[in-house]
Design a protein around this motif. Structure first.
Motif: not given
Length: 122
Positions: A1-10, A12-18
């Motif tokens: 999955m890409r970062i957008g999907e991980l962000s949505q599922r958790t 958690t913002s993309r910025r925070l994931l980075r």
């Protein structure tokens, strides 16, 4: 999955994931086009990280204890300092107190709801 999907599922913002990736808390694979790619295990890992952060643990400590959260659990710290152990003991005590506080509030709310529902039915 890409970062957008991980962000949505958790949640958690993309910025925070980075940021988590910069801190070494998660590691993404890179697709040929350079996009970050995550697998299903990252969902649980991000939720674990968020829970530990919400409990007040700093990322430097989280990074060290993340291997203990995997199953099967592997506990091995070649660099566990007395300071780190003291920090973990302090955090454990603080979390236990917080859990006790939350349990008391949960019980009070449950009792209130039971009383209100009991009065409404009478």
């Amino acid at each position: 999955m890409r970062i957008g999907e991980l962000s949505q599922r958790t949640g958690t913002s993309r910025r925070l994931l980075r940021y988590y990736e910069e801190q070494g808390l998660i590691a993404a694979d890179r697709a040929a086009n350079g996009y970050r790619e995550y697998d299903e295990r990252h969902v649980d890992r991000v939720l674990q990280i968020r829970g530990l952060l919400d409990a007040g643990l700093p990322t430097r400590i989280i990074k060290q204890i993340l291997p203990c959260l995997d199953k099967p659990r592997t506990i091995y710290f070649s660099d566990a300092t007395p300071e780190m152990l003291a920090t973990l003991e302090h955090e454990l005590t603080r979390m236990t107190a917080r859990i006790d506080f939350l349990a008391r509030n949960r019980d009070a709310i449950a009792e209130y709801l039971a009383a209100v529902r009991g009065e409404g039915a009478a």
